[in-house]
Design an enzyme around this catalytic site. Sequence first.
Site, PDB file in Angstrom:
ATOM      1  N   GLU A   1       4.122 -12.652  23.027  1.00 22.93           N
ATOM      2  CA  GLU A   1       4.305 -13.995  22.952  1.00 22.93           C
ATOM      3  C   GLU A   1       3.773 -14.729  21.509  1.00 22.93           C
ATOM      4  O   GLU A   1       4.522 -15.434  20.874  1.00 22.93           O
ATOM      5  CB  GLU A   1       3.780 -14.934  24.018  1.00 22.93           C
ATOM      6  CG  GLU A   1       4.177 -14.538  25.452  1.00 22.93           C
ATOM      7  CD  GLU A   1       5.692 -15.136  25.705  1.00 22.93           C
ATOM      8  OE1 GLU A   1       6.146 -16.044  24.790  1.00 22.93           O
ATOM      9  OE2 GLU A   1       6.475 -14.108  26.351  1.00 22.93           O
TER      10      GLU A   1
ATOM     11  N   HIS B   1       6.392 -14.028  18.763  1.00 22.75           N
ATOM     12  CA  HIS B   1       7.311 -14.810  18.773  1.00 22.75           C
ATOM     13  C   HIS B   1       6.979 -16.340  17.910  1.00 22.75           C
ATOM     14  O   HIS B   1       7.914 -16.722  17.132  1.00 22.75           O
ATOM     15  CB  HIS B   1       8.073 -15.548  20.175  1.00 22.75           C
ATOM     16  CG  HIS B   1       8.718 -14.650  21.061  1.00 22.75           C
ATOM     17  ND1 HIS B   1       9.997 -14.262  20.427  1.00 22.75           N
ATOM     18  CD2 HIS B   1       8.492 -14.014  22.127  1.00 22.75           C
ATOM     19  CE1 HIS B   1      10.521 -13.554  21.447  1.00 22.75           C
ATOM     20  NE2 HIS B   1       9.853 -13.383  22.399  1.00 22.75           N
TER      21      HIS B   1
HETATM   22 ZN   LIG Z   1      10.071 -12.384  24.244  1.00 23.58          ZN
END
Ligand SMILES: [Zn+2]
Length: 267
Positions: A124, A127
Amino acid sequence: MKLNWVVAALLSFAVAGCVSKSPTGRSQVLTFTNAQMSQMGAESFAQIKKQQKISNDKAKTAYVNCIADRITDVLGTQQPWEVVLFESEQVNAFALPGGYIGVYTGLLEVAENQHQLATVMGHEVAHVLAQHGNEQVSRAQLTGIGMQVADAALGASGVDNKDLYMAGLGLGAQVGIMLPFGRAQESEADVMGLELMAKAGFDPKESIALWQNMAKAGGAQGPELLSTHPSHGTRIEDLQAMQQQVMPLYAQAQKQSLASCNIARNN
Ligand SMILES: [Zn+2]
């Protein structure tokens, strides 16, 4: 007709000014500034905190914070990340520009140990580092799906269309809109996330078990996390192929005195 051509020309001129390279060398079109993305992140996080119940389980909250701290320490940035554990059966987690991490208690049932939870958090955070939210919101703006997205993001039209840009930030399951990350973004987040977890002293081998557990979890519809983070067919093979490469990072991290992240399980 003519007007469309002018608009297209202006648009391509504007886009030419904002093509950049992602951390792994992909071309990205980013039309929003870091400040705008951080603002979207802050507003989205505030909204989710209003909508979702925050966990009052001290042990679980400390466990999640311990792992998040080790992951974000690797980034070497001064700015602290805000980490919140939400009380929900959702098998889900997210990270947002500006430094926000949300984890749902349901994920703790699928991520069986600290290494597996670190896999998700590393993914996460990756990202965010690779500006995938900016890429998504930029694409929505440029293709005209959401001119409102831009308006909302730029503060021009209040809060009505907030859901659209929240979806662009990978919050689809939270806001009831599906706008999954693309395959290239998923692969990039896997690669960068694996390096992050290894540098933070979490066992990269457990990333494989995590994605296997994720594939098995969540009944007919599957875990919420997979709705915005689609699993690509070669994910497990790609992670296996990267193990050797990240093992030295893991070995190096283990020489440091890192906080131990564990949780007492009653069941
Ligand atoms: Zn992802």
